[in-house]
Design a protein around this motif. Structure first.
Motif, mmCIF file in Angstrom:
data_model
loop_
_atom_site.group_PDB
_atom_site.id
_atom_site.type_symbol
_atom_site.label_atom_id
_atom_site.label_comp_id
_atom_site.label_asym_id
_atom_site.label_seq_id
_atom_site.Cartn_x
_atom_site.Cartn_y
_atom_site.Cartn_z
ATOM 1 N N ALA A 246 -47.467 -4.290 -10.141
ATOM 2 C CA ALA A 246 -47.682 -4.388 -8.683
ATOM 3 C C ALA A 246 -49.054 -5.257 -8.589
ATOM 4 C CB ALA A 246 -47.740 -3.434 -8.033
ATOM 5 N N TYR A 247 -49.756 -5.115 -9.782
ATOM 6 C CA TYR A 247 -51.220 -5.968 -9.543
ATOM 7 C C TYR A 247 -51.156 -7.441 -9.714
ATOM 8 C CZ TYR A 247 -56.083 -6.723 -10.497
ATOM 9 O OH TYR A 247 -57.435 -7.435 -10.543
ATOM 10 N N ASN A 248 -51.768 -7.967 -8.691
ATOM 11 C CA ASN A 248 -51.883 -9.473 -8.821
ATOM 12 C C ASN A 248 -53.132 -9.837 -9.368
ATOM 13 O OD1 ASN A 248 -49.333 -9.972 -7.457
ATOM 14 N ND2 ASN A 248 -50.141 -9.322 -5.341
ATOM 15 N N HIS A 249 -53.007 -10.631 -10.214
ATOM 16 C CA HIS A 249 -54.322 -10.989 -11.066
ATOM 17 C C HIS A 249 -54.634 -12.512 -10.399
ATOM 18 C CE1 HIS A 249 -53.576 -8.623 -14.740
ATOM 19 N NE2 HIS A 249 -52.554 -8.625 -14.267
ATOM 20 N N GLU A 250 -56.065 -12.448 -10.606
ATOM 21 C CA GLU A 250 -56.846 -13.728 -10.082
ATOM 22 C C GLU A 250 -56.518 -15.154 -10.834
ATOM 23 O OE1 GLU A 250 -58.599 -13.976 -7.639
ATOM 24 O OE2 GLU A 250 -58.705 -11.470 -7.108
#
Length: 298
Positions: A246-250
């Motif tokens: 669920a974590y969106n990376h830069e």
């Protein structure tokens, strides 16, 4: 990264099995085949390597002497492939209608022609393979070898640097194009997959797996050829950190140095060894940059 490649079969030419050194399974990015989550078997080997060098040759063979085609999607994969050659041969002339660039050599007892794809997409890949077959008419089998994004799961503990070998199952030939199918209200229904490899390669695959299960492995000797180049050193890839899907990376970042560590997933320490996985490999034209979508299609 450029999209993944799917080599269409022509005659007896097959994208039969692939060895991939997964990029960090953090983002789920895919270049060449990405291992799906239904990898069935694994074998473990310690990463104890000694430096070796491949032998150069001034030999010039004939076009019909080459029986194996080795396909790469990226220039860095081509550089690694050339280091795997036991002997490199002189180039041969080719027709003006064939724009491919070839590296010729020997792997074991097999004379091999290595090609890097100039353009992305299935159509350009199929055209490049057809041109290879036209120039090297004795090529019997083709292997697509390169970097892939891992799909971590409870069943398959895929880590950075592992090797994935395509293995057919009763439901598919071993490689699935995940972005080919019909759009349904509940998602995409996949409608096709590559044919299974020919019997000769399937037999060789079973022998390879049996040797791995017995602890008899020779590929570490071949991987040692890369140790002389810092570009292929394990430390060059950075730490193997898995993040929550669920974590969106830069998007602008080249690595995860500035990612939020509170979203990282705790995993059991596995040590410095290579794991070989056997199972289904997913490939397609679409670049996979979303971990949730990656898990969904796998």
């Amino acid at each position: 990264m450029p999209p993944a490649k799917r080599i269409r079969t022509r005659g007896r030419f097959h994208a039969s099995f692939s060895l991939s050194r997964p990029s960090s399974p953090v983002t789920g990015e895919t270049t060449t085949p990405a291992p799906a989550s239904n990898v069935s078997q694994t074998s473990t080997f310690p990463l104890a390597l000694q430096r070796t060098t491949n032998r150069k040759s001034t030999r010039r063979l004939r076009h019909e002497d080459y029986t194996i085609g080795w396909i790469c999607a990226l220039d860095i994969e081509l550089a690694a492939a050339r280091k795997m050659l036991d002997e490199e041969h002189q180039p041969l002339p080719q027709a003006a209608s064939d724009p491919n660039s070839y590296t010729l050599g020997r792997v074991g007892e097999r004379n091999t022609v290595i090609m890097v794809l100039g353009l992305t997409g299935t159509n350009s890949a199929a055209s490049a393979v057809a041109q290879m077959k036209s120039t090297f008419t004795s090529v019997q089998f083709g292997v697509l070898v390169g970097i892939g994004g891992g799909v971590p799961s409870a069943k398959a503990d895929i880590r950075l640097g592992d090797v994935v070998v395509c293995q057919p199952s009763k439901d598919c030939g071993g490689v699935i194009q995940y972005d080919l199918g019909k759009t349904r209200p509940d998602g995409v229904e996949r409608t096709g997959f590559l044919n299974a490899p020919p019997k000769a390669l399937l037999s060789a695959l079973k022998s390879l797996n049996a040797n791995h299960l017995k602890g008899r492995v020779g590929f570490l000797h071949h991987l040692a050829k890369l140790s002389s180049q810092s570009l292929f050193a394990r430390d060059k890839a950075g730490p193997d950190v898995l993040y929550d899907p669920a974590y969106n990376h830069e998007e602008e970042e080249e690595n995860c140095n500035n990612c939020k560590k509170e979203y990282s997933v705790r995993r059991q320490t596995r040590g410095e060894h290579v794991l070989v996985h056997y199972g289904t490999i997913a490939s397609g034209n679409q670049v996979m940059r979303d971990a949730k979508e990656r898990d969904k299609v796998s």
